[in-house]
Design an enzyme around this catalytic site. Structure first.
Site, PDB file in Angstrom:
ATOM      1  NE  ARG A 183      -2.810   0.752   3.425  1.00 40.76           N
ATOM      2  CZ  ARG A 183      -2.090   1.443   4.508  1.00 40.76           C
ATOM      3  NH1 ARG A 183      -1.795   2.330   4.538  1.00 40.76           N
ATOM      4  NH2 ARG A 183      -1.994   0.705   5.799  1.00 40.76           N
TER       5      ARG A 183
ATOM      6  CE  LYS B  82     -10.807   6.140 -20.207  1.00 39.18           C
ATOM      7  NZ  LYS B  82     -10.742   6.367 -18.822  1.00 39.18           N
TER       8      LYS B  82
HETATM    9  N1  PLP Z   1     -10.011  11.555 -16.952  1.00 36.53           N
HETATM   10  C1  PLP Z   1     -10.528  11.565 -17.975  1.00 36.53           C
HETATM   11  C2  PLP Z   1     -10.224  12.262 -19.320  1.00 36.53           C
HETATM   12  C3  PLP Z   1     -11.349  10.273 -18.303  1.00 36.53           C
HETATM   13  O1  PLP Z   1     -11.761   9.867 -19.570  1.00 36.53           O
HETATM   14  C4  PLP Z   1     -11.401   9.314 -17.339  1.00 36.53           C
HETATM   15  C5  PLP Z   1     -12.244   8.277 -17.490  1.00 36.53           C
HETATM   16  O2  PLP Z   1     -12.902   7.888 -18.568  1.00 36.53           O
HETATM   17  C6  PLP Z   1     -10.981   9.654 -16.116  1.00 36.53           C
HETATM   18  C7  PLP Z   1      -9.952  10.788 -15.964  1.00 36.53           C
HETATM   19  C8  PLP Z   1     -11.109   8.627 -14.689  1.00 36.53           C
HETATM   20  O3  PLP Z   1     -10.218   7.591 -15.215  1.00 36.53           O
HETATM   21  P1  PLP Z   1     -10.401   6.063 -14.563  1.00 36.53           P
HETATM   22  O4  PLP Z   1     -11.708   5.541 -15.273  1.00 36.53           O
HETATM   23  O5  PLP Z   1      -9.136   5.185 -15.000  1.00 36.53           O
HETATM   24  O6  PLP Z   1     -10.685   6.362 -13.097  1.00 36.53           O
END
Ligand code: PLP
Length: 397
Positions: free
Chosen positions: A51, A201
């Site tokens: 952690r 992503k």
């Molecule tokens: N920031 C953006 C631009 C996103 O598109 C997303 C998720 O779609 C996030 C942050 C949040 O990320 P996570 O889904 O990995 O928590």
């Protein structure tokens, strides 16, 4: 290994990588463990509990830092864990934060459902207009949090201009760079203080993990982020870190193909008689194309469009897709198609959605790496089937 002199593809594959000291494996090992043995009381090898820190997570952080051009980066279990930890690290009751009106829905929810109750006020502003940002600044403003390009209309905020405004008032500027990554947009070169990524992503790129990262040149802030991460328990898990390390290696090559495929599809959609408009920063018709070309190193892999038949045509098109997947998220090899008004932006008030340009007929495509001609054939048959349905043709627009 210092990566200062290397090109991006080399940095993505080699940057920040240490050789495994135990068996010299070419891939950094997966330390799938919760805890580490102390050699003697008070003597360890730098690790005690996952952690707090873990060698595989450290390896991912070094690789991301090499790409960001920072001394270090901090990895989190999700993108939202990264944003939440950042807010708990920087903000106190009474603070005010300016956010892009098009930030990710989870960020809006964090401010509305959690931080607001703790006395931290988030104000959502059209950050593509610097005058509106100036006008929104209060003496309590501690942070400007922008997301560019915005989701799903790809509205662009001028990072350099906003960073000058922030710097004059000693306010920190954070950029959520998830849509472009440091390969296509360099927030620090444009004056930002903090770069945020949902590694879920493009960084992972294979729809295999969820994760987040924060990078900054401020090493004190990085240390404080690690302390709050340990306290909240928001660190990335070892296996996810290991998978993300593998995905990251092909990021520059993947992004080149994502951009080329997205441009091809955007051009094809724009020429289709049933299409009302297309949002893609690489098209001459995109209102901020010049700013995109100046600020970004590529137009990205996301395309949004609306059919003349409106909401019903959008619904029918999505339902008739055979190759592309109806799914949220973005940035992976598989092409994903969403209907923002009923999914990612369903929580927003309909009038606010309209004001942000998110019509009920808008479709967002995360263009994957299948052959673009196969994707076009899929959209072609789905649009043809959609507009043949009663209620989805042009007459009903
Ligand atoms: N920031 C953006 C631009 C996103 O598109 C997303 C998720 O779609 C996030 C942050 C949040 O990320 P996570 O889904 O990995 O928590």
């Amino acid at each position: 290994m210092s990566t200062k002199t290397f090109h991006e593809a080399t940095i993505a594959i080699r940057g920040g990588r240490a050789l495994d000291s135990h068996a010299s494996s070419i891939l950094f090992p997966l330390y799938q463990t919760g805890n580490f043995v102390h050699d003697e009381v008070g003597v360890d090898k730098g690790y005690s509990y996952s952690r707090v820190s873990n060698p595989t997570v450290d390896a991912l952080e070094k690789a991301i830092a090499a790409l960001e051009g920072t001394a270090s980066a901090v990895s989190f279990r999700t993108g939202m864990a990264a944003i939440t930890t950042l807010c708990f690290t920087l903000l106190r009751s009474g603070d005010h934060v300016i956010l892009s009106d098009v930030v990710y829905g989870g960020t809006i929810r964090l401010f509305r459902e959690v931080l607001d109750h703790l006395g931290i006020q988030g104000e959502f502003v059209d950050t593509s207009n610097p005058d509106k940002v100036e006008a929104a600044i209060q003496s309590a403003t501690r942070l400007i949090f922008i997301e560019t390009p915005g989701n799903p209309t790809l509205k662009i905020t001028d990072i350099q201009t906003i960073s000058r405004i922030a710097r004059r008032r000693s306010i920190l500027l954070a950029v959520d760079n998830t849509f472009l990554t440091p390969v296509l947009q360099r927030p620090f070169d444009l004056g930002a203080d903090i770069s945020i990524l949902s590694t879920t992503k493009y960084i992972d790129g294979h729809n295999a993990t969820v994760g987040g990262s924060i990078a900054t040149h401020d090493e004190q802030l990085s240390e404080r982020l690690r302390l709050i991460r340990k306290t909240l328990g928001t660190i990335q898990a070892p296996f996810e870190a290991w998978l993300t390390l593998q995905g990251l290696k092909t990021l520059p090559m993947r992004l080149r193909l994502h951009c080329a495929g997205a441009l091809r599809i955007a051009q094809w959609l724009e020429s289709h008689p049933a299409v009302k408009y297309v949002f893609y920063p690489g098209l001459p018709s995109f209102p901020q194309q010049a700013l995109a070309a100046e600020q970004q190193r590529g137009a990205g892999g996301i395309v949004a469009f609306e059919l003349k038949g409106g909401a019903e045509a959008a619904r029918q098109t999505l339902n008739h897709l055979r190759l592309c997947s109806r799914a949220e998220s973005l940035g992976g090899l598989e092409t994903l198609v969403t209907h923002p008004s009923t999914t990612t932006h369903a929580d927003l008030d309909p009038s606010l959605r309209q004001a942000l340009g998110i019509s009920d007929g808008l479709i967002r495509i995360s263009v994957g790496l299948e052959d673009p001609e196969d994707l076009i054939a899929d959209f072609n048959q789905a649009i043809a089937a959609a507009i043949a349905q009663p209620g989805a043709g042009e007459a009903k627009q």
